[in-house]
Write a protein that holds these residues in place. Structure first.
Motif, PDB file in Angstrom:
ATOM      1  N   VAL A 101       0.817  -1.213   0.000  1.00 31.66           N
ATOM      2  CA  VAL A 101       0.000   0.000   0.000  1.00 31.66           C
ATOM      3  C   VAL A 101       0.853   1.266   0.000  1.00 31.66           C
ATOM      4  CG1 VAL A 101      -2.026  -1.076   1.018  1.00 31.66           C
ATOM      5  CG2 VAL A 101      -0.287  -0.097   2.515  1.00 31.66           C
ATOM      6  N   ARG A 102       2.105   1.134  -0.356  1.00 31.01           N
ATOM      7  CA  ARG A 102       2.970   2.305  -0.478  1.00 31.01           C
ATOM      8  C   ARG A 102       2.642   3.033  -1.782  1.00 31.01           C
ATOM      9  NH1 ARG A 102       8.616   0.310  -0.367  1.00 31.01           N
ATOM     10  NH2 ARG A 102       9.139   2.498  -0.319  1.00 31.01           N
ATOM     11  N   ALA A 103       2.882   4.339  -1.810  1.00 29.18           N
ATOM     12  CA  ALA A 103       2.501   5.184  -2.946  1.00 29.18           C
ATOM     13  C   ALA A 103       3.029   4.682  -4.297  1.00 29.18           C
ATOM     14  CB  ALA A 103       2.944   6.626  -2.695  1.00 29.18           C
ATOM     15  N   PRO A 104       4.299   4.280  -4.428  1.00 29.21           N
ATOM     16  CA  PRO A 104       4.761   3.840  -5.756  1.00 29.21           C
ATOM     17  C   PRO A 104       4.025   2.603  -6.262  1.00 29.21           C
ATOM     18  CG  PRO A 104       6.636   4.310  -4.327  1.00 29.21           C
ATOM     19  CD  PRO A 104       5.411   4.369  -3.473  1.00 29.21           C
ATOM     20  N   ILE A 105       3.742   1.665  -5.376  1.00 28.88           N
ATOM     21  CA  ILE A 105       3.036   0.453  -5.789  1.00 28.88           C
ATOM     22  C   ILE A 105       1.611   0.782  -6.199  1.00 28.88           C
ATOM     23  CG2 ILE A 105       2.270  -1.839  -5.041  1.00 28.88           C
ATOM     24  CD1 ILE A 105       5.292  -1.667  -5.241  1.00 28.88           C
ATOM     25  N   VAL A 106       0.946   1.620  -5.412  1.00 30.00           N
ATOM     26  CA  VAL A 106      -0.427   2.015  -5.734  1.00 30.00           C
ATOM     27  C   VAL A 106      -0.454   2.777  -7.061  1.00 30.00           C
ATOM     28  CG1 VAL A 106      -2.368   3.452  -4.986  1.00 30.00           C
ATOM     29  CG2 VAL A 106      -1.172   2.006  -3.334  1.00 30.00           C
ATOM     30  N   LEU A 107       0.499   3.673  -7.271  1.00 28.81           N
ATOM     31  CA  LEU A 107       0.563   4.437  -8.512  1.00 28.81           C
ATOM     32  C   LEU A 107       0.745   3.516  -9.722  1.00 28.81           C
ATOM     33  CD1 LEU A 107       0.641   7.242  -9.850  1.00 28.81           C
ATOM     34  CD2 LEU A 107       3.113   7.194  -9.534  1.00 28.81           C
TER      35      LEU A 107
ATOM     36  N   VAL B 182      -2.629   1.570 -10.258  1.00 32.47           N
ATOM     37  CA  VAL B 182      -3.664   2.428 -10.836  1.00 32.47           C
ATOM     38  C   VAL B 182      -3.324   2.772 -12.287  1.00 32.47           C
ATOM     39  CG1 VAL B 182      -4.725   4.727 -10.705  1.00 32.47           C
ATOM     40  CG2 VAL B 182      -4.452   3.351  -8.635  1.00 32.47           C
ATOM     41  N   GLY B 183      -2.062   3.092 -12.548  1.00 34.40           N
ATOM     42  CA  GLY B 183      -1.642   3.389 -13.915  1.00 34.40           C
ATOM     43  C   GLY B 183      -1.797   2.204 -14.852  1.00 34.40           C
ATOM     44  N   SER B 184      -1.460   1.017 -14.381  1.00 34.43           N
ATOM     45  CA  SER B 184      -1.591  -0.190 -15.214  1.00 34.43           C
ATOM     46  C   SER B 184      -3.053  -0.480 -15.532  1.00 34.43           C
ATOM     47  CB  SER B 184      -0.966  -1.391 -14.504  1.00 34.43           C
ATOM     48  OG  SER B 184       0.406  -1.190 -14.331  1.00 34.43           O
ATOM     49  N   ILE B 185      -3.899  -0.376 -14.530  1.00 33.03           N
ATOM     50  CA  ILE B 185      -5.332  -0.619 -14.749  1.00 33.03           C
ATOM     51  C   ILE B 185      -5.904   0.453 -15.679  1.00 33.03           C
ATOM     52  CG2 ILE B 185      -7.585  -0.652 -13.603  1.00 33.03           C
ATOM     53  CD1 ILE B 185      -6.056  -1.935 -11.172  1.00 33.03           C
ATOM     54  N   GLY B 186      -5.484   1.702 -15.472  1.00 34.39           N
ATOM     55  CA  GLY B 186      -5.933   2.772 -16.355  1.00 34.39           C
ATOM     56  C   GLY B 186      -5.499   2.556 -17.793  1.00 34.39           C
ATOM     57  N   ALA B 187      -4.240   2.141 -17.986  1.00 32.11           N
ATOM     58  CA  ALA B 187      -3.749   1.872 -19.337  1.00 32.11           C
ATOM     59  C   ALA B 187      -4.508   0.716 -19.978  1.00 32.11           C
ATOM     60  CB  ALA B 187      -2.253   1.582 -19.308  1.00 32.11           C
ATOM     61  N   TYR B 188      -4.841  -0.286 -19.182  1.00 27.97           N
ATOM     62  CA  TYR B 188      -5.608  -1.421 -19.709  1.00 27.97           C
ATOM     63  C   TYR B 188      -6.959  -0.951 -20.253  1.00 27.97           C
ATOM     64  CZ  TYR B 188      -8.392  -5.653 -19.870  1.00 27.97           C
ATOM     65  OH  TYR B 188      -9.216  -6.657 -20.280  1.00 27.97           O
TER      66      TYR B 188
END
Length: 138
Positions: free
Chosen positions: A91-97, A100-106
Motif C-alpha cells: 500500500v505504499r505510494a509507488p506500488i499504488v501508482l 492504478v496506472g496499469s489498470i488505467g492503461a488497460y
C-alpha cells in the motif's frame, strides 16, 4: 523482507513480461526474442550469485539457503516466514501508482487503438539516411 519472496525480482518480472508478450504476439521472432531476454536474465542471476558468493562467502551462502529465485518457494518450503505486516509494502505510494496506472492503461487501450487507427501509414519517405538501402527494394 523483499528477499523473502524472491532473490531476483527483475528476473521474475522478465519471465512474466516475456510470457505475456509471447502469448499476445505469438510469432517465432517473439519466441526467440523472449528466450534470449530470459536467458540473459538467467545468466545475470547466476553471475550475480557467483560474484556475491566470491565477495561475501559464507554470509551470502546463508542468505542463499534462506531465499529462492522462484517467488514464494522459500516460504512454501519453510525456509522463510512472511512478517505479519507484509501487506504494508503493497500500500505504499509507488506500488499504488503503478497499479492504478496499469489498470488505467488497460482500460484506455480501446481509445489508444482508435487513435492509432487514425494515423496515416505513409511508408518510407524519401530523404532519410537509409534511402540507399531501402529505395532499392521499392
Amino acid at each position: 523482507w523483499r528477499a523473502v519472496i524472491t532473490r531476483h525480482p527483475q528476473y521474475v518480472g522478465q519471465v512474466m513480461w516475456s510470457a505475456a508478450h509471447l502469448a499476445m504476439v505469438g510469432t517465432s521472432f517473439t519466441a526467440l526474442t523472449m528466450v534470449l531476454l530470459v536467458g540473459h536474465h538467467a545468466f545475470a542471476c547466476w553471475n550475480g550469485d557467483r560474484r556475491l558468493e566470491a565477495e561475501h562467502g559464507e554470509n551470502f551462502l546463508k542468505i542463499k539457503e534462506k531465499t529462492s529465485v522462484i517467488p514464494f518457494q522459500a516460504i512454501w518450503e519453510g525456509r522463510q516466514v512472511l512478517p505479519d505486516d507484509y501487506w504494508k509494502e503493497l500500500v505504499r505510494a509507488p506500488i499504488v501508482l503503478i497499479a492504478v496506472g496499469s489498470i488505467g492503461a488497460y482500460f484506455a487501450h480501446p481509445y489508444m487503438q482508435a487513435g492509432a487507427a487514425l494515423a496515416k501509414n505513409s511508408g518510407l519517405n524519401a530523404g532519410g539516411i537509409l534511402d540507399p538501402i531501402f529505395l532499392e527494394f521499392n
